[in-house]
Design an enzyme around this catalytic site. Structure first.
Site, PDB file in Angstrom:
ATOM      1  N   TRP A 282       0.854  -1.179   0.000  1.00 10.70           N
ATOM      2  CA  TRP A 282       0.000   0.000   0.000  1.00 10.70           C
ATOM      3  C   TRP A 282       0.890   1.229   0.000  1.00 10.70           C
ATOM      4  O   TRP A 282       1.811   1.333   0.809  1.00 10.70           O
ATOM      5  CB  TRP A 282      -0.923   0.064   1.218  1.00 10.70           C
ATOM      6  CG  TRP A 282      -1.603   1.410   1.299  1.00 10.70           C
ATOM      7  CD1 TRP A 282      -2.598   1.856   0.501  1.00 10.70           C
ATOM      8  CD2 TRP A 282      -1.296   2.478   2.204  1.00 10.70           C
ATOM      9  NE1 TRP A 282      -2.937   3.147   0.831  1.00 10.70           N
ATOM     10  CE2 TRP A 282      -2.149   3.554   1.875  1.00 10.70           C
ATOM     11  CE3 TRP A 282      -0.374   2.648   3.248  1.00 10.70           C
ATOM     12  CZ2 TRP A 282      -2.126   4.771   2.566  1.00 10.70           C
ATOM     13  CZ3 TRP A 282      -0.341   3.859   3.919  1.00 10.70           C
ATOM     14  CH2 TRP A 282      -1.206   4.902   3.595  1.00 10.70           C
TER      15      TRP A 282
ATOM     16  N   GLU B  53      -3.085  -3.066  -2.294  1.00  9.95           N
ATOM     17  CA  GLU B  53      -4.191  -2.486  -1.537  1.00  9.95           C
ATOM     18  C   GLU B  53      -4.673  -1.173  -2.152  1.00  9.95           C
ATOM     19  O   GLU B  53      -3.879  -0.281  -2.445  1.00  9.95           O
ATOM     20  CB  GLU B  53      -3.742  -2.248  -0.092  1.00  9.95           C
ATOM     21  CG  GLU B  53      -4.803  -1.628   0.794  1.00  9.95           C
ATOM     22  CD  GLU B  53      -4.335  -1.509   2.241  1.00  9.95           C
ATOM     23  OE1 GLU B  53      -5.099  -0.954   3.053  1.00  9.95           O
ATOM     24  OE2 GLU B  53      -3.220  -1.965   2.556  1.00  9.95           O
TER      25      GLU B  53
ATOM     26  N   LYS C 240      -7.255   2.320  -2.021  1.00  7.66           N
ATOM     27  CA  LYS C 240      -7.713   3.260  -1.009  1.00  7.66           C
ATOM     28  C   LYS C 240      -8.525   4.373  -1.650  1.00  7.66           C
ATOM     29  O   LYS C 240      -8.318   4.703  -2.819  1.00  7.66           O
ATOM     30  CB  LYS C 240      -6.532   3.842  -0.233  1.00  7.66           C
ATOM     31  CG  LYS C 240      -6.925   4.556   1.047  1.00  7.66           C
ATOM     32  CD  LYS C 240      -5.757   4.755   1.973  1.00  7.66           C
ATOM     33  CE  LYS C 240      -6.228   5.342   3.306  1.00  7.66           C
ATOM     34  NZ  LYS C 240      -5.145   5.464   4.290  1.00  7.66           N
TER      35      LYS C 240
ATOM     36  N   ASP D 152      -9.672  -3.561   1.932  1.00  8.68           N
ATOM     37  CA  ASP D 152      -9.663  -2.975   3.270  1.00  8.68           C
ATOM     38  C   ASP D 152     -11.036  -2.386   3.552  1.00  8.68           C
ATOM     39  O   ASP D 152     -11.478  -1.459   2.863  1.00  8.68           O
ATOM     40  CB  ASP D 152      -8.582  -1.900   3.375  1.00  8.68           C
ATOM     41  CG  ASP D 152      -8.379  -1.410   4.801  1.00  8.68           C
ATOM     42  OD1 ASP D 152      -9.382  -1.050   5.445  1.00  8.68           O
ATOM     43  OD2 ASP D 152      -7.227  -1.365   5.266  1.00  8.68           O
TER      44      ASP D 152
ATOM     45  N   HIS E 220     -11.535   1.397   3.815  1.00 11.59           N
ATOM     46  CA  HIS E 220     -11.211   2.257   2.683  1.00 11.59           C
ATOM     47  C   HIS E 220     -12.394   2.534   1.778  1.00 11.59           C
ATOM     48  O   HIS E 220     -12.234   2.851   0.609  1.00 11.59           O
ATOM     49  CB  HIS E 220     -10.068   1.641   1.873  1.00 11.59           C
ATOM     50  CG  HIS E 220      -8.769   1.665   2.601  1.00 11.59           C
ATOM     51  ND1 HIS E 220      -7.598   1.210   2.039  1.00 11.59           N
ATOM     52  CD2 HIS E 220      -8.447   2.085   3.849  1.00 11.59           C
ATOM     53  CE1 HIS E 220      -6.604   1.358   2.917  1.00 11.59           C
ATOM     54  NE2 HIS E 220      -7.112   1.867   4.021  1.00 11.59           N
TER      55      HIS E 220
ATOM     56  N   HIS F  85      -8.322  -6.725   4.903  1.00 14.32           N
ATOM     57  CA  HIS F  85      -7.914  -5.898   6.035  1.00 14.32           C
ATOM     58  C   HIS F  85      -9.195  -5.451   6.721  1.00 14.32           C
ATOM     59  O   HIS F  85      -9.921  -4.599   6.212  1.00 14.32           O
ATOM     60  CB  HIS F  85      -7.085  -4.695   5.576  1.00 14.32           C
ATOM     61  CG  HIS F  85      -5.655  -5.022   5.349  1.00 14.32           C
ATOM     62  ND1 HIS F  85      -4.674  -4.063   5.134  1.00 14.32           N
ATOM     63  CD2 HIS F  85      -5.006  -6.216   5.322  1.00 14.32           C
ATOM     64  CE1 HIS F  85      -3.503  -4.654   4.977  1.00 14.32           C
ATOM     65  NE2 HIS F  85      -3.686  -5.956   5.085  1.00 14.32           N
TER      66      HIS F  85
ATOM     67  N   ASP G 152     -11.794   7.280   6.525  1.00 12.51           N
ATOM     68  CA  ASP G 152     -10.934   6.118   6.781  1.00 12.51           C
ATOM     69  C   ASP G 152     -10.248   6.278   8.131  1.00 12.51           C
ATOM     70  O   ASP G 152      -9.074   6.605   8.226  1.00 12.51           O
ATOM     71  CB  ASP G 152      -9.904   5.978   5.657  1.00 12.51           C
ATOM     72  CG  ASP G 152      -8.943   4.830   5.916  1.00 12.51           C
ATOM     73  OD1 ASP G 152      -9.351   3.877   6.597  1.00 12.51           O
ATOM     74  OD2 ASP G 152      -7.794   4.904   5.459  1.00 12.51           O
TER      75      ASP G 152
ATOM     76  N   ASP H 289     -10.125   3.933  10.654  1.00 12.77           N
ATOM     77  CA  ASP H 289      -9.576   2.700  11.216  1.00 12.77           C
ATOM     78  C   ASP H 289      -9.989   2.471  12.664  1.00 12.77           C
ATOM     79  O   ASP H 289      -9.157   2.239  13.539  1.00 12.77           O
ATOM     80  CB  ASP H 289      -8.051   2.687  11.084  1.00 12.77           C
ATOM     81  CG  ASP H 289      -7.613   2.453   9.650  1.00 12.77           C
ATOM     82  OD1 ASP H 289      -8.036   1.448   9.069  1.00 12.77           O
ATOM     83  OD2 ASP H 289      -6.860   3.271   9.114  1.00 12.77           O
TER      84      ASP H 289
ATOM     85  N   ASP I 154      -6.729  -4.540  10.673  1.00 10.02           N
ATOM     86  CA  ASP I 154      -5.993  -3.328  10.300  1.00 10.02           C
ATOM     87  C   ASP I 154      -6.678  -2.093  10.869  1.00 10.02           C
ATOM     88  O   ASP I 154      -7.402  -1.388  10.176  1.00 10.02           O
ATOM     89  CB  ASP I 154      -5.875  -3.224   8.772  1.00 10.02           C
ATOM     90  CG  ASP I 154      -5.019  -2.043   8.340  1.00 10.02           C
ATOM     91  OD1 ASP I 154      -4.282  -1.507   9.191  1.00 10.02           O
ATOM     92  OD2 ASP I 154      -5.097  -1.656   7.171  1.00 10.02           O
TER      93      ASP I 154
END
Length: 417
Positions: free
Chosen positions: A185, A224, A226, A257, A260, A284, A292, A294, A324
């Site tokens: 990424w 990855e 995003k 992910d 994302h 992820h 984003d 997380d 993640d």
């Protein structure tokens, strides 16, 4: 919770699921064998052991809860604590900046397998397998562009770094006798509107082509996508459409992910399409909140839907599961345990779905019956099965882990400040 109550509740649940044609023992066994890769960066807020600096370059951690791991020994100590509170098969996912550098500065284009040898041995002692990531952020040469940088000197630096990371992952895979999954990424993008979208993506593609030209048998590379990064909101070079195209064309693993995407998007909808064109998925598992951010993974609709789709499609074997997120606003061990258990719950609920009956209804056009069963399964005694899974594997049941973590705070993490 008393063992007699756990066993009694499980027997009742087992009987109810059996009436729908579901084998709870088999579901538990499958859950025990499904690996989940813990992310080392939750323990120390994505700082690593290279520069002792907070993450930067399209990425950041918020919160200042006491007890952050400050070195390799404390990260390992915290991971061991998590392992004592979570059942099942666990792997460990490392970023390149978490190498065992022996107190010396090793720049990104100089990293080697020897810097991760102690990790390989540590993991082997615990019966764990390792996964890996290249690290393009938090570096003087990161800027806003790394592998997509028109400056050949900077671009070559990151190409060399990523090549070396793939070799490290290959060494890990060979050592552990199981492929190491290495994720790429990059944060590359622009804060405001750019007129060079095509040019940057063309450079990124050429960099990836060079990186991927080396054949390494004991690792698998994933790419990855995003939506955007912090400070790079207007344009992301490695967008979803770019990564989907590159992975499809090159038969490469796609990293999906869950953090994302916009919170209103159903990430699970992408699973069936992607798996028709890419060989495997790296998941992820995270949680977005307006952006984003997380946040810690929860047993929510997005997480449940993701694993339901993989199990319903019969393609779970083509997915690799990793966590993640990096939340520094709450106890970090607690964040690990909540997120891991939430992922396990989503998997278990998918394994307990009466798929044979649901497919029978759907194939015969009995759509009222299908919808009714989908609704009724929501209140089946799923929790009793998950409690038994933990009890069977000698880890805390239900909320019993809270006390364990509070004691760990008092004895270990709160004394780090």
């Amino acid at each position: 919770m008393k063992s007699e109550l756990i066993e009694k509740n499980y027997e009742i649940a087992k009987e109810r699921y059996a009436a729908l044609g579901v084998d709870t023992d088999k579901a538990i066994e499958t859950l025990e064998q499904t690996p989940i890769s813990l992310h080392c960066w939750q323990a120390d807020d994505v700082v690593g052991f290279e520069r002792n600096e907070a993450a930067s370059g399209g990425i950041m951690t918020t919160g200042n809860f006491p007890g952050r791991a400050r070195n390799i020994d404390e990260v390992r100590q915290d991971v061991d604590k998590v392992r004592s509170l979570v059942a099942g098969t666990l792997r460990l996912n490392l970023h390149e900046t978490y190498g065992d550098f022996g107190g010396k500065f090793v720049d990104r284009d100089q990293c080697e397998p020897k810097h991760f040898q102690s990790w390989m041995e540590w993991a082997k002692e615990r019966g764990m397998k390792l996964d890996f990531n290249s690290t393009s952020f938090s570096h003087p040469k990161s800027g806003t562009l790394s592998l997509a940088n028109p400056d050949k000197g900077i671009r070559d630096f990151w190409i060399e770094h990523t090549k070396r990371c793939r070799r490290i992952a290959d060494a890990m895979g060979k050592f552990q006798g199981d492929p190491c999954i290495m994720n790429i990424w990059v944060h590359d993008g622009s804060k405001d509107y750019t007129v060079e979208k095509y040019r940057y993506r063309q450079i990124f593609k050429e960099s990836l082509d060079e990186i991927m030209s080396e054949k390494l048998p004991d690792m698998k590379t994933c790419l990855e996508a995003k939506l955007f990064g912090i400070g790079l909101e207007a344009y992301t070079v490695g967008s979803h459409d770019f990564v989907a195209g590159y992975c499809s064309k090159n038969n490469m693993m796609y990293t999906l992910d869950t953090g994302h995407y916009e919170p209103t998007e159903n990430v699970s909808d992408a699973v069936s399409s992607l798996l028709l064109f890419v060989p495997e998925l790296m998941l992820h598992v995270s949680r977005p909140m307006h952006w984003d951010s997380d946040h810690v993974t929860l047993f929510d609709d997005n997480t449940r839907n993701l694993f339901s789709e993989l199990v319903r499609s019969g393609q779970l074997h083509r997915a690799h599961i990793g966590l993640d997120y990096f939340d520094a606003s709450i106890d970090r061990i607690g964040a690990y345990v909540i997120g891991t258990r939430a992922t396990q719950k989503a998997l278990l609920q998918a394994f307990l779905e009466p798929l044979t009956k649901l497919r029978e209804y759907e194939d015969s056009g009995r759509l009222f019956q299908r919808l009714a069963l989908l609704e009724e399964e929501k209140t089946m005694p799923f929790g009793a099965v998950y409690d038994y899974f933990n009890y069977k594997n000698n880890v805390p049941v239900a909320d019993e882990f809270i006390g364990d973590i509070e004691k760990y705070e008092q004895d270990i993490t709160f004394k780090r400040e």
